[in-house]
Scaffold this motif. Structure first.
Motif, PDB file in Angstrom:
ATOM      1  N   PRO A  90       9.350 -16.043  -3.289  1.00  0.00           N
ATOM      2  CA  PRO A  90       9.042 -17.025  -2.249  1.00  0.00           C
ATOM      3  C   PRO A  90       7.597 -17.494  -2.331  1.00  0.00           C
ATOM      4  O   PRO A  90       6.773 -16.887  -3.008  1.00  0.00           O
ATOM      5  CB  PRO A  90       9.297 -16.260  -0.952  1.00  0.00           C
ATOM      6  CG  PRO A  90       9.179 -14.842  -1.321  1.00  0.00           C
ATOM      7  CD  PRO A  90       9.586 -14.710  -2.742  1.00  0.00           C
ATOM      8  N   ASP A  91       7.333 -18.584  -1.606  1.00  0.00           N
ATOM      9  CA  ASP A  91       5.971 -19.107  -1.574  1.00  0.00           C
ATOM     10  C   ASP A  91       5.044 -18.120  -0.878  1.00  0.00           C
ATOM     11  O   ASP A  91       5.487 -17.269  -0.103  1.00  0.00           O
ATOM     12  CB  ASP A  91       5.941 -20.442  -0.836  1.00  0.00           C
ATOM     13  CG  ASP A  91       6.647 -21.521  -1.634  1.00  0.00           C
ATOM     14  OD1 ASP A  91       6.737 -21.366  -2.868  1.00  0.00           O
ATOM     15  OD2 ASP A  91       7.133 -22.481  -1.022  1.00  0.00           O
ATOM     16  N   VAL A  92       3.767 -18.293  -1.151  1.00  0.00           N
ATOM     17  CA  VAL A  92       2.765 -17.436  -0.496  1.00  0.00           C
ATOM     18  C   VAL A  92       2.832 -17.663   1.013  1.00  0.00           C
ATOM     19  O   VAL A  92       2.805 -18.804   1.476  1.00  0.00           O
ATOM     20  CB  VAL A  92       1.349 -17.796  -1.014  1.00  0.00           C
ATOM     21  CG1 VAL A  92       0.294 -17.012  -0.255  1.00  0.00           C
ATOM     22  CG2 VAL A  92       1.255 -17.519  -2.505  1.00  0.00           C
ATOM     23  N   PRO A  93       2.964 -16.586   1.794  1.00  0.00           N
ATOM     24  CA  PRO A  93       3.035 -16.770   3.249  1.00  0.00           C
ATOM     25  C   PRO A  93       1.720 -17.310   3.803  1.00  0.00           C
ATOM     26  O   PRO A  93       0.654 -17.044   3.252  1.00  0.00           O
ATOM     27  CB  PRO A  93       3.324 -15.357   3.772  1.00  0.00           C
ATOM     28  CG  PRO A  93       2.903 -14.432   2.693  1.00  0.00           C
ATOM     29  CD  PRO A  93       3.060 -15.177   1.403  1.00  0.00           C
ATOM     30  N   LEU A 130       0.099  -2.695  -0.050  1.00  0.00           N
ATOM     31  CA  LEU A 130      -0.271  -3.914   0.670  1.00  0.00           C
ATOM     32  C   LEU A 130      -1.018  -4.876  -0.247  1.00  0.00           C
ATOM     33  O   LEU A 130      -0.750  -6.082  -0.255  1.00  0.00           O
ATOM     34  CB  LEU A 130      -1.172  -3.580   1.866  1.00  0.00           C
ATOM     35  CG  LEU A 130      -0.562  -2.765   3.000  1.00  0.00           C
ATOM     36  CD1 LEU A 130      -1.618  -2.522   4.071  1.00  0.00           C
ATOM     37  CD2 LEU A 130       0.621  -3.494   3.601  1.00  0.00           C
ATOM     38  N   ALA A 131      -1.949  -4.318  -1.010  1.00  0.00           N
ATOM     39  CA  ALA A 131      -2.796  -5.175  -1.846  1.00  0.00           C
ATOM     40  C   ALA A 131      -2.006  -5.841  -2.969  1.00  0.00           C
ATOM     41  O   ALA A 131      -2.469  -6.822  -3.544  1.00  0.00           O
ATOM     42  CB  ALA A 131      -3.947  -4.359  -2.426  1.00  0.00           C
ATOM     43  N   ALA A 132      -0.828  -5.291  -3.270  1.00  0.00           N
ATOM     44  CA  ALA A 132      -0.013  -5.901  -4.326  1.00  0.00           C
ATOM     45  C   ALA A 132       0.804  -7.073  -3.802  1.00  0.00           C
ATOM     46  O   ALA A 132       1.485  -7.741  -4.565  1.00  0.00           O
ATOM     47  CB  ALA A 132       0.926  -4.849  -4.918  1.00  0.00           C
ATOM     48  N   ARG A 133       0.752  -7.303  -2.495  1.00  0.00           N
ATOM     49  CA  ARG A 133       1.542  -8.399  -1.904  1.00  0.00           C
ATOM     50  C   ARG A 133       0.720  -9.689  -1.867  1.00  0.00           C
ATOM     51  O   ARG A 133      -0.516  -9.640  -1.810  1.00  0.00           O
ATOM     52  CB  ARG A 133       1.966  -8.032  -0.476  1.00  0.00           C
ATOM     53  CG  ARG A 133       2.831  -6.804  -0.413  1.00  0.00           C
ATOM     54  CD  ARG A 133       4.231  -7.094  -0.909  1.00  0.00           C
ATOM     55  NE  ARG A 133       4.809  -5.906  -1.511  1.00  0.00           N
ATOM     56  CZ  ARG A 133       5.994  -5.863  -2.125  1.00  0.00           C
ATOM     57  NH1 ARG A 133       6.729  -6.949  -2.209  1.00  0.00           N
ATOM     58  NH2 ARG A 133       6.425  -4.756  -2.653  1.00  0.00           N
ATOM     59  N   PRO A 134       1.400 -10.825  -1.824  1.00  0.00           N
ATOM     60  CA  PRO A 134       0.660 -12.099  -1.849  1.00  0.00           C
ATOM     61  C   PRO A 134       0.086 -12.481  -0.485  1.00  0.00           C
ATOM     62  O   PRO A 134       0.330 -13.576   0.019  1.00  0.00           O
ATOM     63  CB  PRO A 134       1.721 -13.098  -2.304  1.00  0.00           C
ATOM     64  CG  PRO A 134       2.999 -12.527  -1.836  1.00  0.00           C
ATOM     65  CD  PRO A 134       2.845 -11.038  -1.913  1.00  0.00           C
ATOM     66  N   VAL A 135      -0.615 -11.571   0.107  1.00  0.00           N
ATOM     67  CA  VAL A 135      -1.318 -11.872   1.360  1.00  0.00           C
ATOM     68  C   VAL A 135      -2.805 -11.673   1.090  1.00  0.00           C
ATOM     69  O   VAL A 135      -3.180 -10.816   0.307  1.00  0.00           O
ATOM     70  CB  VAL A 135      -0.873 -10.949   2.519  1.00  0.00           C
ATOM     71  CG1 VAL A 135       0.556 -11.217   2.897  1.00  0.00           C
ATOM     72  CG2 VAL A 135      -1.060  -9.491   2.173  1.00  0.00           C
ATOM     73  N   SER A 167       1.048 -13.952   7.554  1.00  0.00           N
ATOM     74  CA  SER A 167       0.627 -12.701   6.911  1.00  0.00           C
ATOM     75  C   SER A 167       0.033 -11.744   7.938  1.00  0.00           C
ATOM     76  O   SER A 167       0.339 -10.547   7.936  1.00  0.00           O
ATOM     77  CB  SER A 167      -0.427 -12.990   5.834  1.00  0.00           C
ATOM     78  OG  SER A 167       0.038 -13.916   4.905  1.00  0.00           O
ATOM     79  N   ARG A 170      -6.641 -10.559   1.539  1.00  0.00           N
ATOM     80  CA  ARG A 170      -7.230  -9.323   2.057  1.00  0.00           C
ATOM     81  C   ARG A 170      -7.682  -9.482   3.511  1.00  0.00           C
ATOM     82  O   ARG A 170      -7.469  -8.584   4.322  1.00  0.00           O
ATOM     83  CB  ARG A 170      -8.395  -8.900   1.176  1.00  0.00           C
ATOM     84  CG  ARG A 170      -8.015  -8.620  -0.293  1.00  0.00           C
ATOM     85  CD  ARG A 170      -7.438  -7.234  -0.443  1.00  0.00           C
ATOM     86  NE  ARG A 170      -7.125  -6.920  -1.820  1.00  0.00           N
ATOM     87  CZ  ARG A 170      -7.915  -6.211  -2.627  1.00  0.00           C
ATOM     88  NH1 ARG A 170      -9.064  -5.763  -2.204  1.00  0.00           N
ATOM     89  NH2 ARG A 170      -7.530  -5.941  -3.849  1.00  0.00           N
TER      90      ARG A 170
END
Lengths: 353, 262
Positions: free
Chosen positions: B4-7, B97-102, B12, B104
């Motif tokens: 999916p697209d970056v939230p 968490l850091a591996a997700r496209p959200v 986020s 920091r």
């Protein structure tokens, strides 16, 4: 999970150029350059060789100290545009123990951009893919090591990543789980994803792919096919250490055995044989020990593991670099990998430091 | 490519807050905070009703000042926020968490939102309960004094948000020593400076919050302490909160947290 159809000409690739990472005075990764296309890549190396550092750099969790790493043309560190295409199964056995498997994977799917309901649905599918349907409503703190490993894998694939980074994913899993995991990994690779699978156990890689990257002491010492590594293992002289009462007499009796290419005596009660045929050497030692009434205290092979091969490759590549032969054009790889090096060089990148 | 697209940033933040909230709900910290608040309430109410002719307004003010502003407002945000980033880093779950496209900062603000919300969920009902319990025998006074309590709740809310960001910031900056550094900051800068003479007292946001709440000045050399209007105190407190939140986001945004070892 629903089947994911990725185009065969997927634009995803992983590229590292003179990638270097150090922690204080410790160099974890040194001058690593490579280019990875879709498919399964085994990342092979002994503990502490830099595998996890490399995966963390690709996963955007670490910044390179020198050089750069790109995923589909972008730097991954804290870059959501890249991270959405990456799935990471970290090595650490770290989950939110107070959450159920379903809650955990759902929450992480939400963070990947799925609406809440869809995230939950995808999480259930991902957990089901790894055989955790019946356990998904239980708190993950009560899971076995293998189940925790499978939850980590489920969260890594829940958003259908193009690049799947698996750091020692088979640790603690039973044979059934392994089969499920390997099947899932193969399917994702066949759908066009890049799968980087780190391990220090060669047979794990052999069950998955024939393309491997060998890392030792932070350096990429080889990039090639598994059978080439096998050949190297056979080519690499093994050491067999025999502790007995009369090592020199034993050595004299064994020097006629085919495969033994050298011997030295580290003390008065031990002999270390160099052999290209360890099995024949073991058999010969037993036979001669019985016939000559030797008092054998121990029979060991200190380098029967891949570790020895890594050291061998590192030393060999260093030696070749020193001779100024192939190393001069950036191919310090042992001979079986020369072809791979040339192929990589033709693609515009160096396969080894 | 089906990922999916970056939230968006708000999405986020909400997703991180929901995850953190779920964890706080299941953990022991919420229970600990509730128990601590109940103990304070019990002590204040006991002194109100067991003492001889204690004025409920005085009991409420003293209980609020000592039980909340000098105890619970330190303890509760510390409980919920000092480990917000630090515990994830130490437990190595931060890599999930850091591996997700959200971004920091979204992780920081989401965690702050959850920690601050849980802190307020304990503090605000605690203050309301204290008010009701102290005035239980005098219903008309209960209503008359309620605006004052609302003012106290406002000040407590601002201070809770500030302490939440402070604890989260120190946890992000020094994850291995988050608890001790946060505790030191709160005890030295916030508690001790609230008693100092002159301008030094303004270093303590706790003192500013007490002024917003309308508490009398206490301590030494009271004449040396300049008066500060409530709007200015509110402005300083809000600015300090924003500053620490931004610093926390910056620290997390730039940190690697040693996700791998050599």
């Amino acid at each position: 999970m629903s089947p994911v159809q990725k185009p065969a000409d997927s634009d995803v690739y992983v590229r590292a150029v003179r990638l270097t990472k150090w922690y204080g005075k410790v160099t974890a990764l040194s001058d690593l350059s490579l280019h990875l296309e879709p498919g399964i890549w085994g990342l092979l190396g002994p503990n502490g060789s830099g595998k996890t550092t490399f995966l963390s750099l690709v996963a955007g969790q670490l910044k390179p100290s020198l050089g750069e790493v790109q995923v589909a043309g972008e730097r991954p560190f804290a870059n959501p545009n890249v991270l959405r295409r990456i799935g990471l199964c970290p090595e650490a056995d770290a989950l939110y123990d107070e959450l159920t498997g379903l809650e955990l994977v759902s929450a992480l799917a939400e963070l990947s951009g799925y609406p809440r309901a869809q995230a939950r649905e995808r999480a259930a599918q991902a957990l089901d893919e790894f055989g955790l349907t019946s356990a998904m409503e239980r708190k993950s703190g009560g899971y076995s090591r293998g189940m925790r490993q499978r939850v980590k894998l489920a969260q890594a694939i829940v958003h259908d990543p193009d690049v799947l980074l698996l750091d020692e994913p088979l640790t603690g899993t039973d044979p059934t789980s392994r089969a499920v995991i390997l099947e899932s990994v193969k399917r994702r690779a066949s759908e066009g994803a890049i799968v980087l699978f780190s391990t220090h156990v060669l047979p794990e890689i052999e069950a998955l792919t024939d393309r491997v990257l060998l890392i030792a002491r932070g350096q990429l010492v080889a990039k090639g096919e598994v059978h080439e590594i096998r050949e190297l293992l056979e080519e690499h002289p093994h050491h067999v250490r025999v502790e007995c009462d009369r090592p020199r007499e034993l050595a004299a009796a064994l020097m006629q055995v085919a495969g033994i290419v050298g011997v030295h005596f580290p003390g008065d009660s031990a002999a270390v044989f160099q052999t290209r045929d360890p099995d024949a050497t073991y058999a010969a030692v037993c036979r001669v020990a019985v016939e000559g009434a030797f008092d054998v205290h121990s029979l060991t092979s200190p380098d029967a593991s891949l570790e020895a091969l890594f050291h061998y490759l590192v030393e060999r590549s260093a030696h070749m670099a020193g001779t100024g032969s192939d190393a001069a054009v950036g191919s310090a790889l042992p001979s079986p990998f020369a072809g791979a090096a040339k192929t990589s060089a033709a693609a515009g990148e160096s396969s080894a430091p | 490519m089906t990922a999916p697209d970056v939230p968006s940033f708000p999405t986020s933040v909400l997703a991180v807050a929901r995850l953190s909230g779920l964890r706080l709900m299941r953990g022991k910290k919420l229970r600990l905070a509730v128990v601590a608040t109940l103990l304070v309430l019990f002590a204040v109410v006991a002194s109100r009703y067991l003492g001889d002719g204690v004025d409920p307004a005085v009991a409420t003010r003293e209980g609020t000042e000592w039980g909340f502003f000098r105890l619970l407002l330190f303890l509760v945000p510390f409980l919920f926020n000092s480990g917000a980033i630090a515990e994830e880093v130490e437990a190595r779950t931060f890599s999930l968490l850091a591996a997700r496209p959200v971004s920091r900062p979204a992780i920081v603000f989401g965690k702050l939102m959850a920690g601050a919300a849980f802190s307020l969920l304990v503090i605000v009902p605690g203050l309301l309960l204290l008010h009701v319990a102290c005035f239980a025998t005098e219903p008309s006074a209960m209503f008359e004094q309620f605006p004052g309590t609302l003012r106290v709740i406002g000040a407590a809310t601002l201070l809770t948000l500030f302490y939440s960001t402070v604890c989260a910031f120190w946890g992000a900056l020094l994850p291995e020593a988050a608890g001790i550094v946060s505790a030191l900051y709160l005890s030295v800068v916030e508690f001790c400076f609230a008693w100092t003479p002159g301008f030094f007292r303004f270093i303590s946001m706790n003192y500013l919050a007490q002024q917003i709440a309308g508490f009398p000045k206490r301590g030494f050399l009271l004449d040396s302490i300049p008066d500060l209007s409530a709007p200015i105190a509110i402005g300083v407190l809000v600015s300090a909160t924003v500053l620490f939140a931004a610093l926390g986001a910056l620290v997390v945004g730039l940190s690697e947290y040693r996700f791998a070892s050599a």
